[in-house]
Design a protein around this motif. Sequence first.
Motif, short mmCIF file in Angstrom:
data_model
loop_
_atom_site.label_atom_id
_atom_site.label_comp_id
_atom_site.label_asym_id
_atom_site.label_seq_id
_atom_site.Cartn_x
_atom_site.Cartn_y
_atom_site.Cartn_z
N PHE A 85 -21.03 -47.12 -54.35
CA PHE A 85 -19.86 -46.16 -54.08
C PHE A 85 -20.73 -45.29 -53.67
N ARG A 86 -19.55 -44.80 -52.45
CA ARG A 86 -19.87 -43.73 -51.59
C ARG A 86 -18.21 -42.90 -51.54
N THR A 87 -18.47 -41.92 -51.54
CA THR A 87 -17.74 -40.92 -52.02
C THR A 87 -17.18 -40.37 -50.93
N ALA A 88 -16.67 -39.57 -50.37
CA ALA A 88 -16.18 -39.06 -49.34
C ALA A 88 -16.71 -38.43 -48.64
N PRO A 89 -16.45 -38.07 -46.95
CA PRO A 89 -17.20 -36.89 -46.29
C PRO A 89 -16.65 -35.68 -47.08
N ASP A 90 -16.39 -34.63 -46.53
CA ASP A 90 -16.24 -33.37 -46.83
C ASP A 90 -16.43 -32.20 -45.61
#
Length: 562
Positions: A148-153
Amino acid sequence: MTDTSRPELSRRTVVRGSVLAAALASVPTAANANAAFSPAGAALVRNRLTLPSGIATGDVTADSAVLWSRASGAGRMTAVLRAVDDGGEILRGRGAFERVLRGPRATQASDFTAKIHAGNLPSNTRFALEISFEDDGGAAGESVRGTFRTAPDAGTYYGAGRTGGTSNGGEVPASSAQSFVWTGDTAGQGWGINEEIGGMRGYRAMHQTRPDFFIHAGDTVYADGPIAESVVEKDGQVWRNLVTEEVSKVAETLTEFRGRHRYNQMDANMRAMFSDVPVIAQWDDHETTNNWYPGEILQDPRYTVRDVNTLAARGRQAWQENMPIADSAALWRPGTFDDAGQYQPARIYRKISRGPQLDIFCLDMRTFKSPNTDGKESYATNILGREQVDWLIREVSKSKATWKVIAADMPLGVIVPDGPVNQESVANRDAGAPLGRELEIAGVLSAFKRNRVKNVVWLTADVHYCAAHHYSPERAAFTDFDPFWEFVAGPIAAGSFGPNTMDGTFGPEVVFSKAGRFPGESPRDGENQFFGHVQLDTDAFTVSLRNANGATVFSKVLTPER
């Protein structure tokens, strides 16, 4: 839209389903093809803990994720997270990240499911995930891998070969581009897992778009729809389902509700997607029974338990056990009863932040719902409830994200009858001023206008066809709101229906719709099974409605108001 028949299953049929479930627990699939298998003898392999339902992640933000799985027996959950590049290679040196997380002990009390809430993760980072369970003797079981990939910040930057981190000299802001899919309605109207057509192939079509996350907008299971071994379709073809004992009748016991989730998890397409694509899960009616509302007493002769509050508490517990949801109030607290025997819900409406471009607001349009009437009360009746309405107005109004997506489990302007007079929907067949449940929605829309909220998009499912609706005060009886879009997608593995009649109170225009060729049409050819896809870039929110074969049937590019 439910099948009222109760199929009689032979012992051979039930055993075959049970044997298949056991086989799926021990044979690698697309979801666990890289699982680490012990080189020890067969006896050890048979006795070790397996992950028969695969793994899943959910409610993934810029710095957190919920990790989920179910073990074949009692044991402690362990998860290993490693930062990887887009090719799956482990990052070394700068950007390296590795963490081992020990979670709760899975027991019979949770149907051997367990969750870990992983926090303090780097943003915009792809992770290789590995989940296993350790038995009470300390022996490690099967290990299943996913990603999975974490969201942009807003503060995320990257340099060469880097996906996430902190701003540094010579680097540029990380891209906030992302994509996601949404749909609803899985295994409904008796159309279950048919391996002759490749199982629930709509999940494969969604997976092939390589989305960053998936919104399941309700009807994640059909607890009220028995699944028979075979169904004769309208054209004479025979649809052949995998079956288990738990899906042979309407769900009433906690075991039967849990069995509905276990059944859907038998589908290889679903397991493969969930191992790769984070889930944002909602519930609607069929997780309990068709068109239910709190306090309802069923007249359906298929049920020996007629009190919907009792069924909802059991259905809610099974749903929460099987969905990777993060809200602390919902994580491990199923609905219970108060001293007066009334159903006490746990909160599952929530906000999922997906970086500077996107916030997702997940509604719960079932738990606080008023009884189904004709919907023409002169006073506001509940579809969300006062507390959720206040939360929605407050959180959407203060959101700094460019796009505010409201994930609703029912459309706003589509008329959905519950019998000859009563309405299941927000809409009430009266195109005049808001009445009943419409008054709650009118209050929300007015508040958004008053607070100058921009770029709100409503996404939903429920009605078993796909559509694009544009709402505007210039066409409406109620005018105190700004124009907005609503997109409808579904079903993904259920009978096709629609299109439904629209209610004119909020001025909807049906820009596009596509429905089944006849009510209850099977998912066999995938042509009238639908999901939505969103590609989010800096200057565009591109929505496409697609069928279960991956073909786009409609698209619309929205540009942000500033």
